[in-house]
Design a protein around this motif. Structure first.
Motif: not given
Length: 673
Positions: A163, A166, A429, A558, A561, A564, A574
């Motif tokens: 991602s 992210r 992350w 954020t 994310v 998702n 995710t």
């Protein structure tokens, strides 16, 4: 230029320079041998010791470490099948099968020879690039340098795993942490929570150790078994060297490839070994032995990941853009020493640039020879259960963190950043993106402030700014193309396999209950970014523009994310959760991470009560007796050796240790006071 070369050569040959270089080499080999730590944690360990040092000697120590970590981590990759760092993952594919066939010596010698060649190649290209780049660099103003820093931030998309959003949000989190303290333009306090400790920001060494060393140590401590078993070196040392010379053109190609990849900011060590491995597989007619023990599968990645260092130093030294995560720490070290990366490195500090390049070459040669000489005893160390090594590593990490400001709060902040690092690692992350954002935060804001002062917002229309901005956009577009598709299928195998934060086949929570930890963590990050927006808004324009824009944009990322995680299909990247993935892969028995974290907390609390030395004695004895089942007598002896080492180190470096409540109420002799 000749005068700078002469000055660099004289300094390079001095006993002081060579001594510190050797110290860096030895520490680098030690860090490389221990799986999971890598260059970022190793560089962070050295940071406290460079304060007040002569810049040339300090740089010699740092470069010595940088040069040999990719060589030292070969031991674990070949003998254990465990990557010593993210840059040695591909070496495992053929190195470990060779070791299981009794050809570990051949694999190691080929790796050391290729590493030596790659390191020297990268240093030579770095030296030549300085000459070519000098006139170009001198044309840049603060506006172009600001955009170069933005380019450095944009390439974190490559580090973002499945991602990119992210990854960018993690980079933004690092920028926020880097903005803690006084604003460079106005001196206004930002994000310090009214704590005196945070008024000067968080030290880089604590960020590096907290994000990278603590999560890896905690993960390795959870394994209730030895980290390796039963492989011997065998014979074939000379054969491995012959293999390298026989494949000289492959070494040359992969070294050039590694240098080029290193020069692209942010791409770094997580990718280079896989690209080199993919290259050798694609260019070889007979592919049948790759993955089963083909020596070329060792030579290619090892020559590339050592040449990477010379390439990564190019943007780091000349543009102030870290070429990799470890280069971000190296850049912070340069700032601590009063050195300013950028145009100065090709003018007034040109001799330092040459000194760094040549130290890199010498350290690569010396490190490879040390590995040859000490391969047998070093290989025995790698087979020790990690629970026996962990107390000493925890001791060194806490000691290094405390030297940042000589304040007990150093350990508390280290623990807090370590917890953050554990969650970033767990949910994919990317921590290197955080580190690059943290290091570049002050630099980006300073250049922005200066560009606005000199040119106003019209600086965005300068031709150089537009060109570099276009490169940043292209970087993001390329990162988007190499991400995963909507159903989670990996489109670029090299990136997916190389990413240390997010494996090729994302495994995560499919039910809402399994996804709850991910949702909670994303919500916590949204709260942090919301705080960034609210606390930046009341500041003056110059104090608020950078953190306010960053926090607001990252709040949107954020939120995307978080959305998702809620609505994406099961199995999408995710949903990645390292706990579920590790349990599914049999890496551990599903036990909680918190008992291992509890040992860190125990040491920190004990230090606050009775001081570092007494707390360390109790911690090491208890850990080895209760956790490692070493036996109480041997545990006490182990603790005594560690305490003796700490006391000796403190004596020669005239360092004080963290004092606790006991030291404030009772007068104790040194080193207990």
């Amino acid at each position: 230029m000749l005068e700078s070369m002469q000055s660099a050569f004289v300094g390079l040959m001095s006993l002081q320079h060579l001594t510190y270089m050797m110290l860096g080499i030895l520490v680098g080999l030690g860090v490389g041998i221990l799986p999971g730590l890598g260059g970022i944690a190793g560089m962070s360990l050295l940071m406290p010791f460079i304060y007040g040092m002569d810049p040339v000697s300090a740089i010699a120590m740092l470069v010595g470490m940088v040069a040999v970590i990719p060589t030292g981590d070969t031991f674990t990759s070949v003998l254990m099948g465990i990557p010593g760092s993210s840059a040695s993952q591909a070496t495992v594919l053929d190195g470990y099968p060779l070791a299981k066939k009794g050809q570990a010596a051949r694999a190691l010698s080929a790796a050391f020879s290729a590493s030596l060649t790659g390191g020297v190649f990268g240093a030579i290209l770095l030296t030549g690039f300085v000459v070519v780049a000098k006139p170009l660099i001198l044309m840049f103003s603060t506006a172009e340098l600001f955009m170069f820093a933005v380019l450095g931030l944009s390439v974190v998309g490559v580090l973002a795993g499945g991602s990119m959003v992210r990854g960018l949000a993690t980079c933004g989190l690092g920028i926020m942490f880097g903005a803690i303290g006084a604003a460079p333009a106005t001196g206004e306090s930002r994000f310090d929570l009214k704590l005196d400790y945070l008024q000067d920001g968080i030290p880089l060494v604590i960020i590096g150790l907290g994000l990278f060393a603590i999560p890896e140590l905690v993960e390795l401590m959870r394994r209730h078994r030895p980290i390796a078993s039963g492989s011997t070196l065998g014979s074939g040392w000379l054969l491995g060297v012959k293999d390298t010379f026989k494949n000289w053109f492959l070494v040359f190609r992969c070294s050039a490839l590694g240098t080029f990849i290193g020069a692209i900011p942010g791409l770094g060590g997580g990718v280079v070994d896989w690209i080199a491995y993919g290259h050798v597989v694609q260019t070889t007619k007979d592919k049948s032995q790759f993955g089963k023990g083909d020596i070329r599968g060792v030579i290619a990645p090892e020559s590339a990941n050592n040449a990477l260092q010379g390439g990564a130093l190019m943007p780091t030294l000349l543009f102030g853009i870290p070429g990799s995560g470890s280069m971000a720490v190296f850049l912070g070290g340069m700032v601590l020493l009063g050195m300013q990366p950028g145009p100065n490195m090709v003018t007034t500090d040109l001799h330092l640039t040459y000194s760094i390049a040549w130290t890199l070459a010498i350290a690569s040669i010396v490190g490879a020879f040390i590995c040859f000489l000490l391969a047998a005893p070093i290989s025995r160390i790698t087979f020790l259960p990690f629970n026996l090594i962990a107390p000493a590593m925890i001791m060194l990490i806490c000691f290094a963190a405390f030297q940042a400001r000589r304040d007990l709060t150093d350990l508390l902040v280290l623990f807090a950043v370590g917890i953050l690092g554990i969650f970033l690692r767990r949910f994919g992350w990317p921590r290197p993106a955080f580190l690059i954002g943290f290091v570049l935060s002050g630099q980006v804001e300073n250049y922005l402030y200066q560009a606005l002062q000199f040119y106003g917002w019209g600086f965005l229309q300068r031709p150089g700014v537009l060109i570099i901005g276009a490169l940043a956009v292209i970087s993001l577009l390329l990162a988007v193309r190499s991400r995963v598709s909507e159903d989670g299928a990996v489109e670029t195998a090299i990136h997916a396999e190389a990413d240390a934060e997010n494996p090729k086949a994302p495994i995560g929570g499919k039910s809402l209950k399994e996804r709850t930890p991910q949702l909670v963590f994303a919500l916590v990050l949204m709260v942090i970014f919301t705080y960034g927006v609210l606390s930046s808004y009341p500041l003056s324009f110059l104090g608020a523009v950078f953190p306010l824009a960053t926090s607001g944009l990252m709040l949107l990322f954020t939120g995307f994310v978080l959305l998702n995680i809620c609505i994406a299909k099961p199995g999408h990247n995710t949903h990645y959760d390292q706990e579920l993935a590790a349990h599914a892969n049999g890496e551990h028995d599903g036990s909680s991470v918190w008992p291992s974290v509890g040992w860190f907390a125990f040491l920190f609390v004990a230090t606050a009560l009775v001081g570092f030395i007494l707390a360390l004695a109790v911690f090491i004895t208890s850990f080895l007796g209760l956790r490692s089942h070493l036996g109480w007598i041997r545990s006490v002896i182990y603790a005594a050796v560690c305490i003796g080492f700490m006391v000796t180190l403190g004596h020669f470096l005239t360092l004080d240790f963290p004092a606790g409540l006991l030291q404030h109420t009772v007068e104790l002799p040194w080193p207990l006071k």
